[in-house]
Design a protein around this motif. Sequence first.
Motif, PDB file in Angstrom:
ATOM      1  N   TRP A 114       0.832  -1.199   0.000  1.00  0.00           N
ATOM      2  CA  TRP A 114       0.000   0.000   0.000  1.00  0.00           C
ATOM      3  C   TRP A 114       0.867   1.251   0.000  1.00  0.00           C
ATOM      4  CZ3 TRP A 114       0.088   3.902   3.622  1.00  0.00           C
ATOM      5  CH2 TRP A 114      -0.877   4.907   3.442  1.00  0.00           C
ATOM      6  N   ALA A 115       1.898   1.271   0.844  1.00  0.00           N
ATOM      7  CA  ALA A 115       2.774   2.443   0.905  1.00  0.00           C
ATOM      8  C   ALA A 115       3.498   2.640  -0.421  1.00  0.00           C
ATOM      9  CB  ALA A 115       3.775   2.282   2.038  1.00  0.00           C
ATOM     10  N   LEU A 116       3.927   1.548  -1.046  1.00  0.00           N
ATOM     11  CA  LEU A 116       4.602   1.653  -2.338  1.00  0.00           C
ATOM     12  C   LEU A 116       3.643   2.132  -3.420  1.00  0.00           C
ATOM     13  CD1 LEU A 116       6.654  -1.680  -2.232  1.00  0.00           C
ATOM     14  CD2 LEU A 116       7.575   0.646  -2.046  1.00  0.00           C
ATOM     15  N   ALA A 117       2.429   1.592  -3.421  1.00  0.00           N
ATOM     16  CA  ALA A 117       1.440   2.006  -4.428  1.00  0.00           C
ATOM     17  C   ALA A 117       1.077   3.473  -4.259  1.00  0.00           C
ATOM     18  CB  ALA A 117       0.194   1.129  -4.326  1.00  0.00           C
ATOM     19  N   ASP A 118       1.046   3.945  -3.010  1.00  0.00           N
ATOM     20  CA  ASP A 118       0.771   5.349  -2.762  1.00  0.00           C
ATOM     21  C   ASP A 118       1.887   6.225  -3.348  1.00  0.00           C
ATOM     22  OD1 ASP A 118      -0.994   7.302  -1.524  1.00  0.00           O
ATOM     23  OD2 ASP A 118       0.612   7.655  -0.094  1.00  0.00           O
ATOM     24  N   ASP A 119       3.132   5.775  -3.201  1.00  0.00           N
ATOM     25  CA  ASP A 119       4.261   6.503  -3.797  1.00  0.00           C
ATOM     26  C   ASP A 119       4.184   6.490  -5.325  1.00  0.00           C
ATOM     27  OD1 ASP A 119       5.388   7.144  -1.350  1.00  0.00           O
ATOM     28  OD2 ASP A 119       6.759   5.444  -1.333  1.00  0.00           O
ATOM     29  N   TRP A 120       3.855   5.330  -5.888  1.00  0.00           N
ATOM     30  CA  TRP A 120       3.762   5.219  -7.356  1.00  0.00           C
ATOM     31  C   TRP A 120       2.662   6.112  -7.907  1.00  0.00           C
ATOM     32  CZ3 TRP A 120      -0.032   1.674  -9.958  1.00  0.00           C
ATOM     33  CH2 TRP A 120       0.093   1.733 -11.353  1.00  0.00           C
ATOM     34  N   SER A 121       1.529   6.168  -7.211  1.00  0.00           N
ATOM     35  CA  SER A 121       0.366   6.877  -7.733  1.00  0.00           C
ATOM     36  C   SER A 121       0.555   8.394  -7.760  1.00  0.00           C
ATOM     37  CB  SER A 121      -0.889   6.525  -6.924  1.00  0.00           C
ATOM     38  OG  SER A 121      -0.792   7.021  -5.598  1.00  0.00           O
ATOM     39  N   GLN A 122       1.638   8.899  -7.171  1.00  0.00           N
ATOM     40  CA  GLN A 122       1.868  10.343  -7.196  1.00  0.00           C
ATOM     41  C   GLN A 122       2.093  10.857  -8.610  1.00  0.00           C
ATOM     42  OE1 GLN A 122       1.391  12.082  -4.253  1.00  0.00           O
ATOM     43  NE2 GLN A 122       0.850   9.986  -3.661  1.00  0.00           N
ATOM     44  N   VAL A 123       2.496   9.969  -9.548  1.00  0.00           N
ATOM     45  CA  VAL A 123       2.720  10.417 -10.930  1.00  0.00           C
ATOM     46  C   VAL A 123       1.418  10.509 -11.708  1.00  0.00           C
ATOM     47  CG1 VAL A 123       5.054   9.445 -10.963  1.00  0.00           C
ATOM     48  CG2 VAL A 123       3.137   8.088 -11.882  1.00  0.00           C
ATOM     49  N   PHE A 124       0.308  10.011 -11.142  1.00  0.00           N
ATOM     50  CA  PHE A 124      -0.956  10.031 -11.875  1.00  0.00           C
ATOM     51  C   PHE A 124      -1.435  11.461 -12.132  1.00  0.00           C
ATOM     52  CE2 PHE A 124      -2.616   5.648 -10.179  1.00  0.00           C
ATOM     53  CZ  PHE A 124      -1.421   5.070 -10.577  1.00  0.00           C
ATOM     54  N   ALA A 125      -1.066  12.382 -11.243  1.00  0.00           N
ATOM     55  CA  ALA A 125      -1.543  13.759 -11.370  1.00  0.00           C
ATOM     56  C   ALA A 125      -0.930  14.477 -12.560  1.00  0.00           C
ATOM     57  CB  ALA A 125      -1.248  14.536 -10.093  1.00  0.00           C
ATOM     58  N   GLY A 126       0.214  13.982 -13.061  1.00  0.00           N
ATOM     59  CA  GLY A 126       0.824  14.567 -14.256  1.00  0.00           C
ATOM     60  C   GLY A 126       1.814  15.672 -13.976  1.00  0.00           C
ATOM     61  N   MET A 127       1.759  16.290 -12.809  1.00  0.00           N
ATOM     62  CA  MET A 127       2.705  17.347 -12.439  1.00  0.00           C
ATOM     63  C   MET A 127       3.324  16.981 -11.102  1.00  0.00           C
ATOM     64  SD  MET A 127       0.829  20.879 -13.550  1.00  0.00           S
ATOM     65  CE  MET A 127       0.325  21.169 -15.250  1.00  0.00           C
ATOM     66  N   PHE A 128       4.652  16.852 -11.089  1.00  0.00           N
ATOM     67  CA  PHE A 128       5.328  16.412  -9.874  1.00  0.00           C
ATOM     68  C   PHE A 128       6.787  16.836  -9.945  1.00  0.00           C
ATOM     69  CE2 PHE A 128       4.368  13.089 -12.972  1.00  0.00           C
ATOM     70  CZ  PHE A 128       5.621  12.897 -13.540  1.00  0.00           C
ATOM     71  N   PRO A 129       7.406  17.109  -8.796  1.00  0.00           N
ATOM     72  CA  PRO A 129       8.831  17.436  -8.774  1.00  0.00           C
ATOM     73  C   PRO A 129       9.677  16.190  -9.023  1.00  0.00           C
ATOM     74  CG  PRO A 129       7.922  17.462  -6.549  1.00  0.00           C
ATOM     75  CD  PRO A 129       6.772  17.279  -7.487  1.00  0.00           C
ATOM     76  N   GLU A 130      10.933  16.382  -9.345  1.00  0.00           N
ATOM     77  CA  GLU A 130      11.811  15.266  -9.700  1.00  0.00           C
ATOM     78  C   GLU A 130      11.994  14.288  -8.549  1.00  0.00           C
ATOM     79  OE1 GLU A 130      13.138  14.458 -12.782  1.00  0.00           O
ATOM     80  OE2 GLU A 130      11.673  15.990 -13.332  1.00  0.00           O
ATOM     81  N   GLU A 131      12.000  14.786  -7.305  1.00  0.00           N
ATOM     82  CA  GLU A 131      12.194  13.872  -6.182  1.00  0.00           C
ATOM     83  C   GLU A 131      11.001  12.933  -6.025  1.00  0.00           C
ATOM     84  OE1 GLU A 131      11.065  17.960  -4.386  1.00  0.00           O
ATOM     85  OE2 GLU A 131      12.320  17.163  -6.015  1.00  0.00           O
TER      86      GLU A 131
END
Length: 412
Positions: free
Chosen positions: A176-193
């Motif tokens: 769950w914690a890993l999937a939460d980290d992965w899903s941050q790219v779904f929004a389309g805008m994210f910093p490099e870190e």
Amino acid sequence: MTTEATDRHQQAEEALMGLIMPPHPIDPFPFYETLQSVNRVHNSTALGVWALTGHAEITEFLKRPDVHSGARIAGQMRPDWADHSSLRLYLKSMVTLNQPDHGRVRVLASRVFTPKRIQTMQPAVERLTRNLIDGLAERAAGGEAVDLVEHLATPFPVAVICEMLGMPFEDGERLWALADDWSQVFAGMFPEEVLATADAAADELSAYFRGEIEARRANPREDLLTGLVKESDGGRLDEDELIALILFLFTAGFSATTNLIAAGMAGLLDHPDELTRWREDSTITPSAVEELLRYSTHNTASSRFTTQPVTVGDTEIPEGVLVLALLAAANRDPLRFPDPHRLILTRDDGPHLSLSAGAHYCFGGTLAKMEAAALFPALLDTFPKIELASEPERRGVMGLTSYATLPLSLGR
């Protein structure tokens, strides 16, 4: 444009920027209201996208067969997308695919993730509900505050989807914690870190599920994961598509329900008369669950790319542009839902858009509704007194009302 029209356009631009660009607002609805008041079909010259905020306009647009997944287009706009495992995995997932690939993957998934299979989960859902609520009662017995996010909203849907897939709950907690980290790219805008963290999570998730796939091929079981593996073998899906499908079902299986439980309970506490109504009359549960879904929309937007000029309402949107259908705005559209910011558990104003519409309508919604219909009445029945114990910590998620913590005092 007149000076007044220019000023109003600028107001809409600032509202859309405020929704999309970090830091995201804790309360997004004033931004949605500004957009709706200026133009329900807004051409953002600053961002190069169109934004839809009206329920009727979004429903009409999402049901069109001549638009493509905007998430896929947006992901590929990044020149180095193929160098990032998180983006590669996301662009293989069902939510980003276009026809004919979307139909091929969706049909395969629907042959396994069937209404009958979901219905067989009812006893497990009720058992898990009881176990977790009993755990809440033990924690609350001494008068201590209980964080609903940590002890119910998160573990409950994770436990349900793990049981369906045939995975140990202990693995599900870590994934769950890993999937939460992965899903941050779904929004389309994210910093490099964030992208770096998402890539590491995608690599670990892929490795785990590759091992589970091989285990099911060697020793099939009576679980959803085995069914997906059997359906995909024979060339129906390649290995990356299969992993992306499993991960999509896993992630969607908990994220929507986690938000529904936390934001839904917060909404009930803000409307104590409605909470009392549900506690006293469980027959309203079906409409109450639909209203909680509307009120606590878990999905900000569905994005699409126009393949030809399309007319939405009275406005023509040109070919080759990205369109954001802002679902959370549509669910509070005053032209569709009178008094839209009020939670009314017996509301009957027609369907909401929390599960989207058209070809990408969420077929996992049945499971989320089953979970909510089991959990909320049991929670209200077990604890006659539910109050906020302290100020909750809200998360700034793009265009959503979300909670990191919801500390409650639970009285019996």
